[in-house]
Motif scaffolding. Sequence first.
Motif, PDB file in Angstrom:
ATOM      1  N   VAL A 184      60.308 -11.287 -43.965  1.00  0.00           N
ATOM      2  CA  VAL A 184      59.699 -12.416 -44.674  1.00  0.00           C
ATOM      3  C   VAL A 184      60.205 -12.484 -46.105  1.00  0.00           C
ATOM      4  N   LYS A 185      60.302 -11.335 -46.759  1.00  0.00           N
ATOM      5  CA  LYS A 185      60.779 -11.319 -48.152  1.00  0.00           C
ATOM      6  C   LYS A 185      62.245 -11.728 -48.241  1.00  0.00           C
ATOM      7  N   MET A 186      63.051 -11.292 -47.286  1.00  0.00           N
ATOM      8  CA  MET A 186      64.459 -11.695 -47.282  1.00  0.00           C
ATOM      9  C   MET A 186      64.584 -13.200 -47.128  1.00  0.00           C
ATOM     10  N   LEU A 187      63.806 -13.759 -46.202  1.00  0.00           N
ATOM     11  CA  LEU A 187      63.828 -15.204 -46.002  1.00  0.00           C
ATOM     12  C   LEU A 187      63.364 -15.948 -47.248  1.00  0.00           C
ATOM     13  N   GLN A 188      62.348 -15.406 -47.918  1.00  0.00           N
ATOM     14  CA  GLN A 188      61.838 -16.051 -49.127  1.00  0.00           C
ATOM     15  C   GLN A 188      62.866 -16.040 -50.248  1.00  0.00           C
ATOM     16  N   GLU A 189      63.558 -14.932 -50.406  1.00  0.00           N
ATOM     17  CA  GLU A 189      64.603 -14.861 -51.435  1.00  0.00           C
ATOM     18  C   GLU A 189      65.703 -15.880 -51.150  1.00  0.00           C
ATOM     19  N   THR A 190      66.041 -16.043 -49.869  1.00  0.00           N
ATOM     20  CA  THR A 190      67.061 -17.021 -49.500  1.00  0.00           C
ATOM     21  C   THR A 190      66.583 -18.433 -49.799  1.00  0.00           C
ATOM     22  N   ILE A 191      65.323 -18.699 -49.496  1.00  0.00           N
ATOM     23  CA  ILE A 191      64.740 -20.012 -49.798  1.00  0.00           C
ATOM     24  C   ILE A 191      64.803 -20.291 -51.294  1.00  0.00           C
ATOM     25  N   GLU A 192      64.417 -19.309 -52.084  1.00  0.00           N
ATOM     26  CA  GLU A 192      64.394 -19.503 -53.535  1.00  0.00           C
ATOM     27  C   GLU A 192      65.802 -19.678 -54.099  1.00  0.00           C
ATOM     28  N   SER A 193      66.764 -18.989 -53.507  1.00  0.00           N
ATOM     29  CA  SER A 193      68.143 -19.149 -53.983  1.00  0.00           C
ATOM     30  C   SER A 193      68.652 -20.557 -53.714  1.00  0.00           C
ATOM     31  N   ILE A 194      68.254 -21.127 -52.576  1.00  0.00           N
ATOM     32  CA  ILE A 194      68.657 -22.502 -52.251  1.00  0.00           C
ATOM     33  C   ILE A 194      67.944 -23.498 -53.162  1.00  0.00           C
ATOM     34  N   ASN A 195      66.634 -23.297 -53.332  1.00  0.00           N
ATOM     35  CA  ASN A 195      65.855 -24.214 -54.165  1.00  0.00           C
ATOM     36  C   ASN A 195      66.291 -24.185 -55.630  1.00  0.00           C
ATOM     37  N   ALA A 196      66.906 -23.076 -56.033  1.00  0.00           N
ATOM     38  CA  ALA A 196      67.309 -22.943 -57.428  1.00  0.00           C
ATOM     39  C   ALA A 196      68.647 -23.619 -57.741  1.00  0.00           C
ATOM     40  N   THR A 197      69.272 -24.193 -56.736  1.00  0.00           N
ATOM     41  CA  THR A 197      70.592 -24.794 -56.924  1.00  0.00           C
ATOM     42  C   THR A 197      70.534 -26.016 -57.847  1.00  0.00           C
ATOM     43  N   ASP A 198      71.434 -26.052 -58.810  1.00  0.00           N
ATOM     44  CA  ASP A 198      71.566 -27.200 -59.711  1.00  0.00           C
ATOM     45  C   ASP A 198      72.678 -28.088 -59.155  1.00  0.00           C
ATOM     46  N   TYR A 199      72.299 -29.147 -58.450  1.00  0.00           N
ATOM     47  CA  TYR A 199      73.293 -29.983 -57.789  1.00  0.00           C
ATOM     48  C   TYR A 199      74.108 -30.801 -58.781  1.00  0.00           C
ATOM     49  N   ASP A 200      73.545 -31.146 -59.919  1.00  0.00           N
ATOM     50  CA  ASP A 200      74.316 -31.850 -60.936  1.00  0.00           C
ATOM     51  C   ASP A 200      75.422 -30.948 -61.484  1.00  0.00           C
ATOM     52  N   LYS A 201      75.063 -29.685 -61.714  1.00  0.00           N
ATOM     53  CA  LYS A 201      76.060 -28.721 -62.190  1.00  0.00           C
ATOM     54  C   LYS A 201      77.132 -28.488 -61.120  1.00  0.00           C
ATOM     55  N   MET A 202      76.708 -28.434 -59.868  1.00  0.00           N
ATOM     56  CA  MET A 202      77.660 -28.254 -58.776  1.00  0.00           C
ATOM     57  C   MET A 202      78.644 -29.423 -58.727  1.00  0.00           C
ATOM     58  N   LYS A 203      78.112 -30.636 -58.898  1.00  0.00           N
ATOM     59  CA  LYS A 203      78.971 -31.820 -58.856  1.00  0.00           C
ATOM     60  C   LYS A 203      79.974 -31.813 -60.006  1.00  0.00           C
ATOM     61  N   GLU A 204      79.500 -31.402 -61.190  1.00  0.00           N
ATOM     62  CA  GLU A 204      80.393 -31.346 -62.346  1.00  0.00           C
ATOM     63  C   GLU A 204      81.478 -30.293 -62.153  1.00  0.00           C
ATOM     64  N   ASP A 205      81.112 -29.143 -61.605  1.00  0.00           N
ATOM     65  CA  ASP A 205      82.100 -28.088 -61.343  1.00  0.00           C
ATOM     66  C   ASP A 205      83.148 -28.561 -60.341  1.00  0.00           C
ATOM     67  N   LEU A 206      82.706 -29.256 -59.314  1.00  0.00           N
ATOM     68  CA  LEU A 206      83.654 -29.768 -58.325  1.00  0.00           C
ATOM     69  C   LEU A 206      84.580 -30.807 -58.940  1.00  0.00           C
ATOM     70  N   ARG A 207      84.038 -31.653 -59.804  1.00  0.00           N
ATOM     71  CA  ARG A 207      84.876 -32.660 -60.451  1.00  0.00           C
ATOM     72  C   ARG A 207      85.964 -32.001 -61.307  1.00  0.00           C
ATOM     73  N   LYS A 208      85.582 -30.938 -62.016  1.00  0.00           N
ATOM     74  CA  LYS A 208      86.565 -30.205 -62.823  1.00  0.00           C
ATOM     75  C   LYS A 208      87.646 -29.580 -61.951  1.00  0.00           C
ATOM     76  N   GLN A 209      87.226 -28.991 -60.832  1.00  0.00           N
ATOM     77  CA  GLN A 209      88.193 -28.361 -59.937  1.00  0.00           C
ATOM     78  C   GLN A 209      89.140 -29.397 -59.346  1.00  0.00           C
ATOM     79  N   LEU A 210      88.614 -30.558 -58.992  1.00  0.00           N
ATOM     80  CA  LEU A 210      89.462 -31.618 -58.447  1.00  0.00           C
ATOM     81  C   LEU A 210      90.482 -32.093 -59.486  1.00  0.00           C
ATOM     82  N   ASN A 211      90.020 -32.236 -60.716  1.00  0.00           N
ATOM     83  CA  ASN A 211      90.934 -32.657 -61.783  1.00  0.00           C
ATOM     84  C   ASN A 211      92.022 -31.616 -62.033  1.00  0.00           C
ATOM     85  N   GLN A 212      91.617 -30.337 -61.968  1.00  0.00           N
ATOM     86  CA  GLN A 212      92.600 -29.269 -62.178  1.00  0.00           C
ATOM     87  C   GLN A 212      93.653 -29.276 -61.073  1.00  0.00           C
TER      88      GLN A 212
END
Length: 409
Positions: free
Chosen positions: A65-93
């Motif tokens: 249960v604790k392992m599953l909860q940590e995985t849930i929290e890691s997913i919920n903590a994702t900053d999708y705006d930051k992810m999009k910006e990082d991908l845009r930089k990588q594409l430009n590079q």
Amino acid sequence: MKRILAVLLALALCCGAIPAALADDAEAPAQTENQTEEAVPAPDALNTLTWDNLEKRVRENNATVKMLQETIESINATDYDKMKEDLRKQLNQIASGQRLLLQFGQGDSYAYAAAEQAYSSLRETFDDLKDGNIQQDAADTVRQLQNAQNQVIAGAESLYVALLEMQNSRASLQRQLAAMDRTVAEMDLRYKMGQISALQLHQVTNGRTALVSGIATLDAKLDDYTAQMELMAGARQTGSLTLAEPPAVTDQQAAAMNYDKDLAAAKEQSYELYDAKNTLDDAKDDYWSNVGKYAPGFYKRESLEHTWQAAQYTYQNTVQNFEIKFRTAYNAVADYRQALTAKESALSLQEETFQSMKLKYNQGTISKNAYLDAQDALESAKTDVATAKHNLFTAYRTYYWALHYGVLN
């Protein structure tokens, strides 16, 4: 599980560090919801486990249960705006690197082809992120993980009640052994008086041996299952954990049940049905994306049509099976309620019978063995009522998990 790994891999590759503030935000709704719940039950005494604390202790101490909860929290903590910006930089590079390769006449080189492949892959991920596909996959994964947690909690509840029932069974066997000992003593006396043969005496003593063996086997299982319960609840593994009786199912709880309304709620909460609908939607998209490529009657088109029809039947079967299981769980509550009423009535009669036998024993009109047999019958009736209560409680909890979480085992 493949779907979980795919989402986690995408998040790990793209999002970088996890912002703590976002993790706090993800937990905030749960904290607000918990504030409206009833008062927190008192902590369990040493080497004991109460029903009120069972779920809390399993969530806090079960490694799965604790392992599953940590995985849930890691997913919920994702900053999708930051992810999009990082991908845009990588594409430009990558695009900049491709332009340099073209300037040096390397447009047909392996390096350019590799960069093109990397750009195409990242661009697909970027588009999925922009369209919300990755976010939806992450939400689906969280729901799947939460469903897995609920399965563990429901399993712990089943183990809890099963342990209580095993203890009831052991008490019954102990009463049978005590009665057998009385019978052996009586038969031994009759053998010495020449009233029965040695074979008859041996048959009785052999029955006692089998009963003792059965108790020993049950004790071993009790020790194993108790240790499992201790492990799940975070208690020290001694095999001697004491369990408290669960609360009774009230008339108000039973009266609040409504089949049509509850079935609709259970289906809405069910991850199984949610996942089946997603699978059906994927099959539908695949069908309409490809069916127009082939003329009517062409074998590939016919194959697609049969595949699409099979997907629809598969979904219908999943829904129908869920409905049947829910109906069974729903009806079991009423069935076990009437069974409990019958056992309570039998207990009331047995109490009257015992009082009569007790009076006769005190008056000297029946033997001590007859009195003890009546006492055993009363205890057995009490055990039958306890078992009926456990069966009703288990049935209600099965219904409860289906209603509130869509979990049907």
